[in-house]
Design a protein around this motif. Structure first.
Motif: not given
Length: 658
Positions: A161-162, A165, A182, A235, A254, A272
């Motif tokens: 994931r970035y 985004n 990762t 992704r 998260s 994010t």
């Protein structure tokens, strides 16, 4: 709070120099020049500060402690004898001048004490171990979580994931690098389809996106692929290039509800956001002692020092066009303690609980003891929000069934029983990506209280069980499910009937150990997937049924579950069984859970007390008390953050903090 870039600092300092020189007389030039040189140096240094700042500022210069230390890969599975991609740390705050790690890294890997980079070639297979990396300077220190496993073969990456985004970038402006996160096997190649917008680059080795976009573009989705020799994970990343900077939006973490153990390094809490890229983060009030925020990239990391009740924190992400805020809640608890978890939608005696890719837990079936029979319902536990959410129901009600996570992330549920109908000869597959249950082909024999083991080739071995009476056919039979063809195939029979309460474990050799399952039955045998044959091995030192098994870090297998205070382990090398030290209590119908530190948690039995087995000392120690009444026929699932979720025998779930 905006971060001032070094280039901005140069502009500020230059303007100050020009203004003061014009206003000063020639006779003060030398004094002013000296004074302004000091100001310029101070401004330049004050804007540097982080892990990417220049050389050591030298003695006598005031510096800040480091904050927000995080590794590019916080949870890695490396392959034995294969050189790893260097794992690079980043932090905010003061420049780190030295690094150290505890415990020592696996043989063949090394930590650079100056740069913090981890590199090398692991030489021995080793189970997953949590390491704490400490980065320090003259003003303080920060800690980072690092979990490393060394597998005998390459394993595929499991998560990508970035930080940003979707994201919006202004044209012709250098972007703040978008960092990937990762997990799983070491990524050796990153790629994008289609290619990123002109001016942006994807580093094929690290996955970092950087550069300055050169053309205005509408919102476009790019599929970023992270791969190695064993597989890949992808992704979707959405990028928009605009003619002006946009404010960030929708900042989330998260783990918005985080419960951490005192003095234990935490898994990084990752942000994010959407909209414009965030260039600076701030938190109010200050995080608990030992935790810190990376003010550049937003991760929360560290090792909490002081116990505290739930506290809410507001985190703000800014850029020059505006900001966005979110709140998180942090609780610091005593290690080795139980915390009440959320209530499930119903009681589930005889349920299955499966850890899904991404960290959620699927709870399926079970009996609510209401008299209405067994349930076909299912629900998901989300450790990030500490909530249970009902999902679509199975096609049939089940209890004492099995659930197996397949290599593609789907879950195979097999057999079980319903009191008013009997034993099931059916199976179905749950797809977490679509929340859909799909029936498979019928099994050859209906069975309940059987075992299910994922084989190295991705097939599933079903062994033993019963269909209504103890002498029924399933007790000695076994069959294999092939997901690629959706077919069930009978394989060789076991030597002894294994009616209920037997247990299986996949050995490092690829063979499957089965033991117990008959009243006072001490026998054990091995299944070889290559030949399809069962072979008798050494018998247990103490016969038993209603057993649980788990593999130990050294490849041996721990077996417990007798009504007495005995436990034993099996050595695949010799085929012999050895008693462990005595447990403090008997644990019929237990669950064994291997913790991240290699110890084994046993739950279940006539008391609320749990115990911990330490393989290094071959001894058991009391591990605390559950809040609920004594439990049997429950499920215990180790979460990705290392905590253990206990559910099924009571409406309320519980969480164990190692």
């Amino acid at each position: 709070m905006h971060r001032i870039h070094r280039s901005n600092c140069n502009d500020i300092a230059g303007n100050q120099v020009a203004t003061l020189l014009l206003a000063s007389s020639h006779r003060f030039f030398k004094k002013l020049y000296l004074l302004l040189s000091i100001v310029v140096l101070g401004l330049l240094y004050g804007c540097g500060g982080g892990s990417d700042s220049g050389s050591d500022p030298g003695p006598g210069v005031d510096i800040n402690p480091p904050t927000g230390l995080v590794y590019a890969v916080s949870s890695a599975s490396h392959a034995q004898h294969q050189t790893i991609t260097p794992n690079v740390p980043h932090n905010s705050g003061g420049k780190i001048t030295s690094y150290s790690v505890e415990p020592v890294l696996p043989a063949g890997l090394a930590l650079d004490a100056v740069s913090g980079v981890i590199s090398g070639t692991p030489v021995e297979a080793a189970p997953a171990v949590i390491h704490t990396v400490t980065g320090s300077n003259a003003r303080g220190a920060a800690t980072a979580y690092l979990q490393i496993e060394v597998a005998a073969a390459v394993t595929a990456p499991t998560l990508l994931r970035y930080k940003e985004n979707p994201v919006s970038y202004p044209v012709n402006v250098d972007i703040n690098p978008n960092l990937p996160y990762t997990e799983g096997g070491t990524v050796t190649q990153f790629s994008s389809s289609p290619a990123l917008p002109d001016g942006l680059q994807l580093d094929s080795s690290t996955g970092v996106i950087s550069g300055a976009p050169s053309t205005v573009m509408p919102e476009t989705t790019y599929v970023i692929r992270a791969s190695n020799a064993a597989g890949a994970v992808s992704r979707a990343l959405t990028i928009c290039i605009t003619d002006s900077l946009k404010a960030p939006e929708n900042l989330v973490y998260s783990q918005p509800v985080a419960i951490y153990s005192q003095d234990e390094v935490i898994v990084p809490n990752l942000p994010t956001a959407t909209g414009g890229a965030i260039t600076a983060f701030d938190v109010q009030p200050s995080l608990p002692e030992g935790l810190s925020l990376n003010t550049e990239s937003g991760e929360i990391s560290g090792t909490p020092i002081t116990l505290q009740a739930a506290q809410t924190y507001t985190i703000t992400g800014n850029n020059d066009a505006g900001g966005t805020s979110t709140t998180i809640t942090i609780t610091i608890v005593k290690p080795g303690s139980f915390e009440p978890g959320p209530d499930m939608s119903q009681l589930r005696v005889g349920l299955t609980a499966t850890l899904l890719p991404g960290g959620k837990v699927l709870a399926a079936g079970g009996n609510d003891l209401s008299g209405s029979g067994d349930s076909n319902t299912a629900e998901l536990y989300d450790p990030n929000t500490d909530t249970w959410t009902p999902i679509r129901s199975m096609s049939q009600a089940r209890q004492y069934h099995t659930a197996t996570l397949l290599p593609d992330g789907k879950v195979l549920v097999v057999g079980g029983e319903r009191g008013d109908i009997g034993v099931r000869g059916t199976a179905e597959i749950y797809d977490p990506s679509t929340d859909i249950w799909t029936p498979t082909e019928m099994t050859n024999l209906a069975r309940t209280s059987h075992t299910a083991t994922l084989l190295p080739d991705g097939k599933v071995l079903i062994a033993g069980g019963l269909n209504g009476n103890v002498d029924s056919a399933p007790a000695t039979t076994a069959e294999i499910y092939d997901p690629s063809s959706d077919t069930w195939t009978l394989t060789a029979r076991m030597h002894y009937p294994r009616i209920a309460g037997h247990a299986t474990a996949l050995l490092e050799t690829g063979k499957i150990l089965v033991a117990g399952g008959g009243y006072q039955d001490p026998t054990a045998e091995l299944y070889d997937p290559d030949t399809g044959v069962w072979t008798l091995t050494g018998s247990m030192r103490v016969p038993g049924d209603h057993l649980a098994m788990t593999t130990l870090p050294d490849g041996k297998v721990l077996v417990a579950g007798h009504s007495t205070d005995t436990a034993q382990f099996y050595d695949p090398a010799s085929g012999a069984w050895t008693l462990t030290g005595a447990t403090n209590y008997g644990h019929p119908y237990p669950a064994l859970t291997r913790l991240l530190d290699g110890k084994i948690l046993i739950t279940g039995g006539p008391t609320r007390t749990v115990e911990l087995y330490d393989p290094s000392t071959n001894s058991w120690a009391l591990g605390g008390n559950l809040h609920a009444m004594p439990i049997t026929r429950h499920a215990a699932t180790r979460l990705e953050n290392g905590r253990v979720l206990i559910a099924g025998n009571a409406l309320a779930s519980e969480l164990y903090n190692p």
